[in-house]
Design a protein around this motif. Structure first.
Motif, PDB file in Angstrom:
ATOM      1  N   GLU A  88       0.852  -1.186   0.000  1.00 53.07           N
ATOM      2  CA  GLU A  88       0.000   0.000   0.000  1.00 53.07           C
ATOM      3  C   GLU A  88       0.889   1.238   0.000  1.00 53.07           C
ATOM      4  N   LEU A  89       0.640   2.143  -0.937  1.00 48.42           N
ATOM      5  CA  LEU A  89       1.399   3.390  -1.046  1.00 48.42           C
ATOM      6  C   LEU A  89       0.485   4.565  -0.703  1.00 48.42           C
ATOM      7  N   THR A  90       0.961   5.481   0.127  1.00 50.07           N
ATOM      8  CA  THR A  90       0.223   6.698   0.455  1.00 50.07           C
ATOM      9  C   THR A  90       1.153   7.882   0.276  1.00 50.07           C
ATOM     10  N   ALA A  91       0.825   8.754  -0.680  1.00 50.51           N
ATOM     11  CA  ALA A  91       1.665   9.921  -0.983  1.00 50.51           C
ATOM     12  C   ALA A  91       1.032  11.180  -0.402  1.00 50.51           C
ATOM     13  N   PHE A  92       1.797  11.905   0.408  1.00 53.39           N
ATOM     14  CA  PHE A  92       1.336  13.154   1.003  1.00 53.39           C
ATOM     15  C   PHE A  92       2.031  14.310   0.291  1.00 53.39           C
ATOM     16  N   SER A  93       1.239  15.274  -0.164  1.00 55.20           N
ATOM     17  CA  SER A  93       1.798  16.430  -0.863  1.00 55.20           C
ATOM     18  C   SER A  93       0.996  17.662  -0.491  1.00 55.20           C
ATOM     19  N   LYS A  94       1.234  18.773  -1.210  1.00 54.07           N
ATOM     20  CA  LYS A  94       0.460  19.994  -0.969  1.00 54.07           C
ATOM     21  C   LYS A  94      -0.957  19.865  -1.515  1.00 54.07           C
ATOM     22  N   GLY A  95      -1.197  18.866  -2.328  1.00 60.07           N
ATOM     23  CA  GLY A  95      -2.527  18.613  -2.868  1.00 60.07           C
ATOM     24  C   GLY A  95      -3.203  17.504  -2.084  1.00 60.07           C
ATOM     25  N   PRO A  96      -4.142  16.789  -2.713  1.00 56.54           N
ATOM     26  CA  PRO A  96      -4.843  15.706  -2.019  1.00 56.54           C
ATOM     27  C   PRO A  96      -3.923  14.522  -1.770  1.00 56.54           C
ATOM     28  N   ALA A 151      -1.551  -6.321  -4.968  1.00 59.47           N
ATOM     29  CA  ALA A 151      -1.111  -7.588  -4.377  1.00 59.47           C
ATOM     30  C   ALA A 151      -0.502  -8.451  -5.471  1.00 59.47           C
ATOM     31  N   ALA A 152       0.543  -9.197  -5.100  1.00 60.33           N
ATOM     32  CA  ALA A 152       1.214 -10.084  -6.047  1.00 60.33           C
ATOM     33  C   ALA A 152       1.871 -11.225  -5.274  1.00 60.33           C
ATOM     34  N   GLU A 153       2.582 -12.042  -6.021  1.00 61.91           N
ATOM     35  CA  GLU A 153       3.211 -13.219  -5.418  1.00 61.91           C
ATOM     36  C   GLU A 153       4.393 -12.840  -4.534  1.00 61.91           C
ATOM     37  N   ASP A 154       5.068 -11.725  -4.865  1.00 63.16           N
ATOM     38  CA  ASP A 154       6.220 -11.297  -4.063  1.00 63.16           C
ATOM     39  C   ASP A 154       6.204  -9.779  -3.896  1.00 63.16           C
ATOM     40  N   LYS A 155       7.106  -9.283  -3.062  1.00 58.86           N
ATOM     41  CA  LYS A 155       7.137  -7.859  -2.743  1.00 58.86           C
ATOM     42  C   LYS A 155       7.450  -7.001  -3.957  1.00 58.86           C
ATOM     43  N   MET A 156       8.398  -7.427  -4.776  1.00 55.50           N
ATOM     44  CA  MET A 156       8.790  -6.633  -5.943  1.00 55.50           C
ATOM     45  C   MET A 156       7.636  -6.486  -6.929  1.00 55.50           C
ATOM     46  N   GLY A 157       6.932  -7.592  -7.174  1.00 55.07           N
ATOM     47  CA  GLY A 157       5.807  -7.547  -8.104  1.00 55.07           C
ATOM     48  C   GLY A 157       4.688  -6.650  -7.597  1.00 55.07           C
ATOM     49  N   ALA A 158       4.362  -6.760  -6.286  1.00 55.57           N
ATOM     50  CA  ALA A 158       3.307  -5.926  -5.704  1.00 55.57           C
ATOM     51  C   ALA A 158       3.705  -4.457  -5.733  1.00 55.57           C
ATOM     52  N   LEU A 159       4.984  -4.171  -5.470  1.00 49.96           N
ATOM     53  CA  LEU A 159       5.460  -2.787  -5.511  1.00 49.96           C
ATOM     54  C   LEU A 159       5.328  -2.203  -6.913  1.00 49.96           C
ATOM     55  N   ASP A 160       5.715  -2.961  -7.928  1.00 49.08           N
ATOM     56  CA  ASP A 160       5.619  -2.473  -9.313  1.00 49.08           C
ATOM     57  C   ASP A 160       4.178  -2.159  -9.696  1.00 49.08           C
ATOM     58  N   LEU A 161       3.247  -3.062  -9.318  1.00 48.02           N
ATOM     59  CA  LEU A 161       1.838  -2.843  -9.647  1.00 48.02           C
ATOM     60  C   LEU A 161       1.289  -1.608  -8.930  1.00 48.02           C
ATOM     61  N   ALA A 162       1.617  -1.467  -7.644  1.00 49.76           N
ATOM     62  CA  ALA A 162       1.150  -0.295  -6.887  1.00 49.76           C
ATOM     63  C   ALA A 162       1.751   0.985  -7.442  1.00 49.76           C
ATOM     64  N   MET A 163       3.018   0.932  -7.853  1.00 52.33           N
ATOM     65  CA  MET A 163       3.670   2.101  -8.449  1.00 52.33           C
ATOM     66  C   MET A 163       2.964   2.531  -9.731  1.00 52.33           C
ATOM     67  N   ASP A 164       2.594   1.560 -10.577  1.00 54.12           N
ATOM     68  CA  ASP A 164       1.894   1.888 -11.825  1.00 54.12           C
ATOM     69  C   ASP A 164       0.568   2.583 -11.538  1.00 54.12           C
ATOM     70  N   LYS A 165      -0.159   2.074 -10.527  1.00 57.57           N
ATOM     71  CA  LYS A 165      -1.454   2.687 -10.174  1.00 57.57           C
ATOM     72  C   LYS A 165      -1.262   4.111  -9.666  1.00 57.57           C
ATOM     73  N   MET A 166      -0.253   4.298  -8.798  1.00 57.37           N
ATOM     74  CA  MET A 166      -0.042   5.633  -8.244  1.00 57.37           C
ATOM     75  C   MET A 166       0.415   6.610  -9.328  1.00 57.37           C
ATOM     76  N   ALA A 167       1.287   6.170 -10.219  1.00 59.17           N
ATOM     77  CA  ALA A 167       1.735   7.045 -11.310  1.00 59.17           C
ATOM     78  C   ALA A 167       0.560   7.477 -12.177  1.00 59.17           C
ATOM     79  N   SER A 168      -0.369   6.543 -12.428  1.00 61.10           N
ATOM     80  CA  SER A 168      -1.559   6.865 -13.223  1.00 61.10           C
ATOM     81  C   SER A 168      -2.413   7.914 -12.520  1.00 61.10           C
ATOM     82  N   GLN A 169      -2.595   7.764 -11.201  1.00 59.52           N
ATOM     83  CA  GLN A 169      -3.391   8.729 -10.444  1.00 59.52           C
ATOM     84  C   GLN A 169      -2.714  10.100 -10.420  1.00 59.52           C
ATOM     85  N   LEU A 170      -1.387  10.124 -10.283  1.00 59.77           N
ATOM     86  CA  LEU A 170      -0.669  11.394 -10.271  1.00 59.77           C
ATOM     87  C   LEU A 170      -0.763  12.095 -11.627  1.00 59.77           C
ATOM     88  N   ARG A 171      -0.732  11.310 -12.719  1.00 56.44           N
ATOM     89  CA  ARG A 171      -0.889  11.912 -14.052  1.00 56.44           C
ATOM     90  C   ARG A 171      -2.273  12.539 -14.201  1.00 56.44           C
TER      91      ARG A 171
END
Length: 203
Positions: free
Chosen positions: A57-65, A72-92
């Motif tokens: 789970e990633l939570t980004a705090f900034s001057k905005g919202p 979730a994935a089979e290992d930590k690296m895979g779950a991190l990559d998937l969560a990163m893609d979702k967060m990057a999409s939301q930031l865009r």
């Protein structure tokens, strides 16, 4: 940008922490205003969910919202990559909203876009067809998308509803207010403030 990594029911190595910091530094290209990102890694011990055993789970705090993403994935690296893609999409998406709000790319209104479009003449002899789309009877072949969803509702307060809205990355969230017991919708307005609509049930 500060990165805070915590773990539940699993261990996190220094190597993984360094990898997380390196990956998350790429988020700054989407939003330079990010102050801190909290990373929570948890392990699901159910053997039936081996392919989703690790949740990040990633939570980004900034001057905005506050922006949240989880995967979730089979290992930590895979779950991190998937969560990163979702967060990057939301930031865009958030960056696009800011550009529109500041007037750089003002969208054309529907009225302006259709001002020069001539409506086709109706053929009086053409038979109007009726069809059933879900619970609605539709006349003609006009575009109509009907999607029906039902979710269990747990009464919650406004802060929790805002958290859930940011968690799923939507611009609105429907919930039952814990205090008033009324159906309510919290939504994101222009800029970075929020609005709430509640229904008064008529007897």
């Amino acid at each position: 940008m500060d990165v805070v990594v915590s773990a539940r029911q699993c261990e996190v190595t220094e190597r993984f922490r360094s990898h997380v910091e390196e990956k998350l530094s790429r988020l700054e290209k989407h939003d330079q205003r990010i102050i801190r990102v909290q990373v929570e890694v948890s392990n699901e011990r159910n053997p039936r969910q081996a392919d989703r055993a690790v949740r990040v789970e990633l939570t980004a705090f900034s001057k905005g919202p506050v922006i949240r993403a989880e995967a979730a994935a089979e290992d930590k690296m895979g779950a991190l990559d998937l969560a990163m893609d979702k967060m990057a999409s939301q930031l865009r998406k958030a960056a696009d909203r800011r550009r529109v709000h500041r007037g750089r790319h003002t969208p054309v209104s529907v009225g302006q876009a259709l001002a020069n479009v001539t409506a086709p003449e109706a053929d009086e002899e053409e038979e109007t067809l009726e069809r059933q789309v879900g619970p609605i009877t539709v006349s003609g072949d006009g575009p109509l998308v009907v999607r029906e969803k039902s979710h269990p509702a747990i009464p919650m307060n406004l802060d929790q509803a805002l958290y859930e809205m940011e968690l799923v990355g939507h611009d609105f969230y429907l919930y039952v207010d814990k205090e008033s017991e009324r159906p309510s919708v919290v939504y994101r307005r222009k800029g970075y403030d929020y609005g709430v609509i509640s229904l008064d049930l008529m007897s």
